[in-house]
Design a protein around this motif. Structure first.
Motif, PDB file in Angstrom:
ATOM      1  N   GLU A 139      13.355  77.438 -29.496  1.00 38.14           N
ATOM      2  CA  GLU A 139      14.308  76.471 -28.646  1.00 38.14           C
ATOM      3  C   GLU A 139      13.708  75.013 -28.791  1.00 38.14           C
ATOM      4  N   ALA A 140      12.310  75.021 -28.909  1.00 41.22           N
ATOM      5  CA  ALA A 140      11.823  73.690 -28.863  1.00 41.22           C
ATOM      6  C   ALA A 140      11.881  72.920 -30.238  1.00 41.22           C
ATOM      7  N   ILE A 141      11.855  73.448 -31.295  1.00 43.13           N
ATOM      8  CA  ILE A 141      12.264  72.778 -32.461  1.00 43.13           C
ATOM      9  C   ILE A 141      13.625  72.718 -32.574  1.00 43.13           C
ATOM     10  N   GLU A 142      14.481  73.320 -32.017  1.00 38.99           N
ATOM     11  CA  GLU A 142      15.872  72.841 -31.936  1.00 38.99           C
ATOM     12  C   GLU A 142      16.134  71.718 -31.196  1.00 38.99           C
ATOM     13  N   ALA A 143      15.490  71.610 -30.094  1.00 39.75           N
ATOM     14  CA  ALA A 143      15.888  70.387 -29.145  1.00 39.75           C
ATOM     15  C   ALA A 143      15.237  69.186 -29.866  1.00 39.75           C
ATOM     16  N   ALA A 144      14.002  69.472 -30.296  1.00 35.48           N
ATOM     17  CA  ALA A 144      13.140  68.256 -30.965  1.00 35.48           C
ATOM     18  C   ALA A 144      14.066  67.633 -32.088  1.00 35.48           C
ATOM     19  N   ASP A 145      14.576  68.544 -32.941  1.00 37.05           N
ATOM     20  CA  ASP A 145      15.313  68.217 -34.195  1.00 37.05           C
ATOM     21  C   ASP A 145      16.614  67.451 -33.798  1.00 37.05           C
ATOM     22  N   ASP A 146      17.236  67.851 -32.615  1.00 36.18           N
ATOM     23  CA  ASP A 146      18.424  67.203 -32.053  1.00 36.18           C
ATOM     24  C   ASP A 146      18.064  65.894 -31.532  1.00 36.18           C
ATOM     25  N   LEU A 147      16.906  65.652 -30.801  1.00 35.42           N
ATOM     26  CA  LEU A 147      16.600  64.444 -30.294  1.00 35.42           C
ATOM     27  C   LEU A 147      16.212  63.602 -31.596  1.00 35.42           C
ATOM     28  N   SER A 148      15.449  63.975 -32.402  1.00 38.07           N
ATOM     29  CA  SER A 148      14.992  63.171 -33.766  1.00 38.07           C
ATOM     30  C   SER A 148      15.997  62.595 -34.272  1.00 38.07           C
ATOM     31  N   PHE A 149      17.335  63.382 -34.713  1.00 32.63           N
ATOM     32  CA  PHE A 149      18.600  62.929 -35.367  1.00 32.63           C
ATOM     33  C   PHE A 149      19.287  61.971 -34.611  1.00 32.63           C
ATOM     34  N   ASP A 150      19.373  62.267 -33.187  1.00 33.35           N
ATOM     35  CA  ASP A 150      20.097  61.347 -32.397  1.00 33.35           C
ATOM     36  C   ASP A 150      19.521  59.901 -32.243  1.00 33.35           C
ATOM     37  N   ALA A 151      18.039  59.982 -32.387  1.00 34.53           N
ATOM     38  CA  ALA A 151      17.223  58.871 -32.119  1.00 34.53           C
ATOM     39  C   ALA A 151      17.291  57.800 -33.318  1.00 34.53           C
ATOM     40  N   GLU A 152      17.347  58.771 -34.511  1.00 28.73           N
ATOM     41  CA  GLU A 152      17.557  58.040 -35.830  1.00 28.73           C
ATOM     42  C   GLU A 152      18.854  57.152 -35.799  1.00 28.73           C
ATOM     43  N   GLN A 153      19.990  57.974 -35.360  1.00 30.81           N
ATOM     44  CA  GLN A 153      21.295  57.355 -35.461  1.00 30.81           C
ATOM     45  C   GLN A 153      21.488  56.149 -34.576  1.00 30.81           C
ATOM     46  N   PHE A 154      20.824  56.302 -33.205  1.00 32.14           N
ATOM     47  CA  PHE A 154      20.573  55.168 -32.327  1.00 32.14           C
ATOM     48  C   PHE A 154      19.874  54.033 -33.017  1.00 32.14           C
ATOM     49  N   GLU A 155      18.915  54.364 -33.667  1.00 32.02           N
ATOM     50  CA  GLU A 155      18.247  53.187 -34.170  1.00 32.02           C
ATOM     51  C   GLU A 155      19.205  52.359 -35.310  1.00 32.02           C
ATOM     52  N   LEU A 156      20.032  53.058 -35.919  1.00 30.19           N
ATOM     53  CA  LEU A 156      20.726  52.513 -36.798  1.00 30.19           C
ATOM     54  C   LEU A 156      21.750  51.803 -36.361  1.00 30.19           C
ATOM     55  N   TRP A 157      22.196  52.450 -35.131  1.00 28.22           N
ATOM     56  CA  TRP A 157      23.256  51.646 -34.404  1.00 28.22           C
ATOM     57  C   TRP A 157      22.964  50.420 -33.920  1.00 28.22           C
ATOM     58  N   ALA A 158      21.682  50.238 -33.685  1.00 22.58           N
ATOM     59  CA  ALA A 158      21.145  49.282 -32.626  1.00 22.58           C
ATOM     60  C   ALA A 158      20.817  47.976 -33.693  1.00 22.58           C
ATOM     61  N   THR A 159      20.653  48.528 -35.052  1.00 19.59           N
ATOM     62  CA  THR A 159      20.329  47.490 -35.969  1.00 19.59           C
ATOM     63  C   THR A 159      21.273  46.915 -36.987  1.00 19.59           C
ATOM     64  N   ASP A 160      22.561  47.603 -37.036  1.00 21.50           N
ATOM     65  CA  ASP A 160      23.467  47.592 -38.180  1.00 21.50           C
ATOM     66  C   ASP A 160      24.709  47.329 -37.400  1.00 21.50           C
ATOM     67  N   PRO A 161      25.092  46.052 -37.180  1.00 18.06           N
ATOM     68  CA  PRO A 161      26.437  45.769 -36.630  1.00 18.06           C
ATOM     69  C   PRO A 161      27.622  46.449 -37.132  1.00 18.06           C
ATOM     70  N   ARG A 162      27.593  46.580 -38.678  1.00 23.41           N
ATOM     71  CA  ARG A 162      28.760  47.187 -39.208  1.00 23.41           C
ATOM     72  C   ARG A 162      28.730  48.636 -38.581  1.00 23.41           C
ATOM     73  N   ARG A 163      27.792  49.333 -38.365  1.00 21.92           N
ATOM     74  CA  ARG A 163      27.852  50.773 -38.091  1.00 21.92           C
ATOM     75  C   ARG A 163      28.248  50.666 -36.693  1.00 21.92           C
ATOM     76  N   ARG A 164      27.906  49.897 -35.790  1.00 22.52           N
ATOM     77  CA  ARG A 164      28.268  49.786 -34.375  1.00 22.52           C
ATOM     78  C   ARG A 164      29.768  49.665 -34.365  1.00 22.52           C
ATOM     79  N   TYR A 165      30.312  48.736 -35.171  1.00 21.33           N
ATOM     80  CA  TYR A 165      32.037  48.505 -34.940  1.00 21.33           C
ATOM     81  C   TYR A 165      32.666  49.528 -35.531  1.00 21.33           C
ATOM     82  N   ASP A 166      32.037  50.376 -36.599  1.00 24.04           N
ATOM     83  CA  ASP A 166      32.892  51.374 -37.292  1.00 24.04           C
ATOM     84  C   ASP A 166      32.921  52.706 -36.496  1.00 24.04           C
ATOM     85  N   ALA A 167      31.935  52.639 -35.823  1.00 30.59           N
ATOM     86  CA  ALA A 167      31.740  53.960 -35.175  1.00 30.59           C
ATOM     87  C   ALA A 167      32.569  53.596 -33.557  1.00 30.59           C
ATOM     88  N   PHE A 168      32.784  52.647 -33.365  1.00 30.67           N
ATOM     89  CA  PHE A 168      33.584  52.120 -32.049  1.00 30.67           C
ATOM     90  C   PHE A 168      35.042  52.356 -32.548  1.00 30.67           C
TER      91      PHE A 168
END
Length: 308
Positions: A139-168
């Motif tokens: 359970e801990a591994i699954e939760a940690a992996d999900d958080l890692s993935f979402d955090a990495e995606q958020f980092e990309l969102w925060a630093t790449d305007p094209r990614r922000r606009y495309d997702a929107f």
């Protein structure tokens, strides 16, 4: 047939000795520490070794999740006061705290008791501990992996305007398509096998889509604020389809209200009210898994052309 080693014990011996009414529960727990239904030293040592490795993996994944969240927070620091960014950072911080709360449970310090393969109660207690710790680690591994993935995606969102606009824009298109589907469903009420069910389902979907529209309108304001802060040019016509979709959604809502009959409201009014109360506390940015759960808890089963 189980045959114990000299002075050894079998699964049957353990079943007879422990206070567990369901033999299958005992068999399942003992599987990692037995070979051919017999408790062996080799199987016990292998189970303990494998579990220790899994615990180490879980701790590593938790550390990586913390690193990923820290990287995302650092990347978003220049825009951290923008409301939707602040809420995402707060949410990820809460998730990290929840993931890190597993750590104390991942350090049981396994010690193989003396003579374990000759003591039914002791070997069963060890097997149950292994089972429970493995479940926690997974359970801990699954939760940690999900958080890692979402955090990495958020980092990309925060630093790449094209990614922000495309997702929107993808979310806006989803709203536009969903409003079109609802418009069709509202027009087809008269031909439905059970128009009350179709009406209730469409009415609930209007509530959810209204929340999504509000969420996207707030995000569009935040995207403009981010663009001003970072100096990145805002995309021309960003979310141009959102406001027309919102107007069409209001029109669909009016049609559904006008076509409802008292018996439909009597039948599904409590469910619709419960859905509205469940959605009311949610503010942008909305956790859409939560919204989906609330909808599925109250949505009527739809068949025929309106099947979901």
């Amino acid at each position: 047939m189980e045959t114990a080693e000299p002075n050894g014990i079998t699964t049957t011996d353990v079943i007879d000795a422990v206070d567990e009414p369901d033999p299958d529960v005992v068999r399942d727990a003992l599987e990692p520490v037995t070979e051919g239904g017999i408790v062996t030293r080799e199987a016990v040592e292998a189970a303990v070794s494998d579990t220790s490795k899994l615990l180490a993996t879980a701790e590593t994944r938790i550390e990586l999740a913390g690193d990923a969240r820290a990287d995302a927070a650092e990347a978003a620091a220049p825009i951290a006061d923008v409301p939707s960014v602040r809420r995402r950072l707060d949410a990820s911080g809460e998730r990290l705290s929840a993931v890190e709360s597993f750590v104390p449970e991942l350090r049981p310090g396994f010690v193989i008791p003396d003579g374990v393969r000759h003591r039914p109660g002791v070997v069963y207690d060890l097997a149950v501990e292994i089972r429970d710790v493995v479940a926690t680690a997974q359970e801990a591994i699954e939760a940690a992996d999900d958080l890692s993935f979402d955090a990495e995606q958020f980092e990309l969102w925060a630093t790449d305007p094209r990614r922000r606009y495309d997702a929107f824009e993808q979310d806006v298109e989803l709203v536009r398509e969903s409003v079109t589907d609802l418009d069709t469903a509202a027009d087809a009420l008269a031909d439905a096998d059970d128009p009350a069910v179709q009406w209730a389902d469409a009415t609930m979907r209007v509530e959810v889509l209204s929340l999504l529209v509000a969420d996207l309108q707030a995000e569009r304001r935040d995207l403009r604020a981010v663009a001003e802060r970072t100096g990145d040019p805002i995309r021309d016509g960003l979310g141009a389809a959102l406001d027309p979709a919102a107007d069409r959604l209001e029109a669909v809502e009016s049609v559904l209200a006008a076509r409802a009959v008292p018996t439909w409201r009597d039948r599904f009014g409590p469910d619709i009210g419960a859905l509205e109360r469940g959605l009311a506390p949610l503010d942008p940015p909305v956790e859409w898994e939560t919204v989906d759960r609330i909808l599925e808890d109250h949505r009527p089963a739809v068949t025929g052309d309106g099947a979901r």
